[in-house]
Design an enzyme around this catalytic site. Structure first.
Site, PDB file in Angstrom:
ATOM      1  N   GLY A 224      43.190  42.387  38.163  1.00  0.00           N
ATOM      2  CA  GLY A 224      43.271  43.325  39.274  1.00  0.00           C
ATOM      3  C   GLY A 224      42.239  44.439  39.197  1.00  0.00           C
ATOM      4  O   GLY A 224      41.455  44.550  38.246  1.00  0.00           O
ATOM      5  N   HIS A 225      42.277  45.300  40.213  1.00  0.00           N
ATOM      6  CA  HIS A 225      41.289  46.359  40.337  1.00  0.00           C
ATOM      7  C   HIS A 225      41.396  47.374  39.199  1.00  0.00           C
ATOM      8  O   HIS A 225      42.478  47.751  38.776  1.00  0.00           O
ATOM      9  CB  HIS A 225      41.415  47.069  41.690  1.00  0.00           C
ATOM     10  CG  HIS A 225      42.781  47.596  41.976  1.00  0.00           C
ATOM     11  ND1 HIS A 225      43.789  46.817  42.489  1.00  0.00           N
ATOM     12  CD2 HIS A 225      43.308  48.824  41.814  1.00  0.00           C
ATOM     13  CE1 HIS A 225      44.876  47.539  42.640  1.00  0.00           C
ATOM     14  NE2 HIS A 225      44.618  48.762  42.232  1.00  0.00           N
ATOM     15  N   GLU A 226      40.239  47.764  38.689  1.00  0.00           N
ATOM     16  CA  GLU A 226      40.094  48.782  37.640  1.00  0.00           C
ATOM     17  C   GLU A 226      40.743  48.368  36.321  1.00  0.00           C
ATOM     18  O   GLU A 226      41.113  49.213  35.504  1.00  0.00           O
ATOM     19  CB  GLU A 226      40.649  50.128  38.114  1.00  0.00           C
ATOM     20  CG  GLU A 226      39.803  51.301  37.697  1.00  0.00           C
ATOM     21  CD  GLU A 226      40.175  52.603  38.387  1.00  0.00           C
ATOM     22  OE1 GLU A 226      39.911  53.652  37.795  1.00  0.00           O
ATOM     23  OE2 GLU A 226      40.712  52.559  39.519  1.00  0.00           O
ATOM     24  N   VAL A 227      40.852  47.076  36.097  1.00  0.00           N
ATOM     25  CA  VAL A 227      41.324  46.556  34.812  1.00  0.00           C
ATOM     26  C   VAL A 227      40.152  46.536  33.834  1.00  0.00           C
ATOM     27  O   VAL A 227      39.004  46.318  34.224  1.00  0.00           O
ATOM     28  CB  VAL A 227      41.911  45.138  34.986  1.00  0.00           C
ATOM     29  CG1 VAL A 227      42.115  44.446  33.642  1.00  0.00           C
ATOM     30  CG2 VAL A 227      43.222  45.202  35.756  1.00  0.00           C
ATOM     31  N   ARG A 244      44.588  48.718  37.118  1.00  0.00           N
ATOM     32  CA  ARG A 244      44.388  49.781  36.126  1.00  0.00           C
ATOM     33  C   ARG A 244      45.005  49.459  34.764  1.00  0.00           C
ATOM     34  O   ARG A 244      45.374  50.352  34.009  1.00  0.00           O
ATOM     35  CB  ARG A 244      44.914  51.120  36.653  1.00  0.00           C
ATOM     36  CG  ARG A 244      44.245  51.573  37.945  1.00  0.00           C
ATOM     37  CD  ARG A 244      44.896  52.819  38.510  1.00  0.00           C
ATOM     38  NE  ARG A 244      46.310  52.622  38.775  1.00  0.00           N
ATOM     39  CZ  ARG A 244      46.793  52.011  39.859  1.00  0.00           C
ATOM     40  NH1 ARG A 244      45.972  51.552  40.796  1.00  0.00           N
ATOM     41  NH2 ARG A 244      48.093  51.867  40.019  1.00  0.00           N
TER      42      ARG A 244
END
Length: 298
Positions: A224-227, A244
């Site tokens: 996912g986003h900002e992982v 995150r």
């Protein structure tokens, strides 16, 4: 990518290459194989528990543990070593596979804004659009999509149907409606990263999604986003990282693990198959269950 090939080596040559000693017969070997399907002039590795089947073999090379009883069969070659499996695959990689030539398929679509390195393979119907940079010696398979502000390092493998740079799943409730949050962040993928077939690496709204050097992502995984996935961490098939999430280096995340948003997983952690991670997991430990709980120290 690569394909297998036959070669013709003597067991003594293989032992010399590895800096190890040979015991028994100096067997010529032509191909690697599984222990259960051994044929003459093949080679493989064996666990310490295999004894009776080894007695039946003839004219093969066996990598075995250092304390293995090599006197049980004088018709085979033994190479005792600390880790037979690693020794076996070192020889396979060095002498029994060949790299396929890299090329850019005519059906691939690559934007003028993309920067493609030397000796990069781009498969059939792949799409590379946006401010994309791809390092040298990277393999991009068929039907791969790479979008947005994405940097990919050298020596990476991106298998068929992977999507890198798709928009993260993010909405805000505004006056009883869901407003989409535009994902205009970036993605950074290090060197020697592996991304499996059908996996998705999402770009964030403002930050960055990172796969550090040597990270390995299996098929059908969701990042996912900002992982951030740490160096040399392995992620098995079907795993889902919500937004995150931070995963440390040298971890192994098992099949079908789910990780909730904003969770941090420390270095050198193993998470068991099907676990659900709902809170931070300190490093150097094994976790399993729903929710994931400490199982043992590593």
């Amino acid at each position: 990518m690569f394909r297998s090939k036959e070669n013709h080596l003597y067991s003594s040559e293989i032992a010399h290459y590895l800096g190890l000693d040979i015991a028994g017969k100096n067997v010529p070997v032509n191909f690697p194989c599984h222990f259960k399907t051994m044929k003459e002039n093949g080679f493989t590795f064996i666990p310490p528990t295999e004894v009776e089947e080894v007695k039946k073999l003839k004219n093969v090379l066996l990598f075995c543990p250092e304390d293995y009883d090599i006197s049980i069969n004088s018709d085979v070659a033994f190479i005792p070593c600390a880790n037979p499996k690693i020794a076996f695959y070192r020889i396979v990689n060095e002498f029994f596979i060949e790299q396929l030539p890299h090329s850019i398929a005519n059906s691939a679509k690559i934007a003028e804004t993309a920067q493609i390195g030397i000796n990069v393979n781009v498969g059939e119907h792949a799409v590379i659009i946006g401010d994309v940079t791809v390092g040298n010696n990277t393999f991009i398979g068929n039907n791969v999509t790479i979008l947005g502000k994405t940097t990919i390092g050298s020596g990476c493998v991106i298998k068929d149907n992977a999507v890198i740079g798709s928009e993260g799943f993010s909405f805000l409730e505004v006056e009883n409606e869901l407003m989409h949050v535009p994902q205009i962040g970036s993605i950074k993928i290090g060197n020697d990263v592996w991304i499996g077939s059908g996996s998705s690496i999402e770009r964030p709204s403002l930050g960055i999604t990172v796969l550090e050097n040597g990270a390995k992502i299996d098929d059908l995984a969701q990042v996912g986003h900002e992982v951030r996935i740490g160096a040399n961490t392995q992620v098995a098939a079907g795993t889902v990282f919500s937004g995150r999430v931070t995963v440390g280096k040298d971890c192994f995340i098992g099949v079908n693990v789910s990780v909730r948003p904003d969770v941090s997983i420390g270095d050198n952690v193993l998470v068991g198959i099907g676990s659900v991670v709902t809170k931070d997991l300190p490093g150097d430990a094994v976790y399993a269950g729903v929710p994931a709980r400490p199982f043992s120290k590593k």
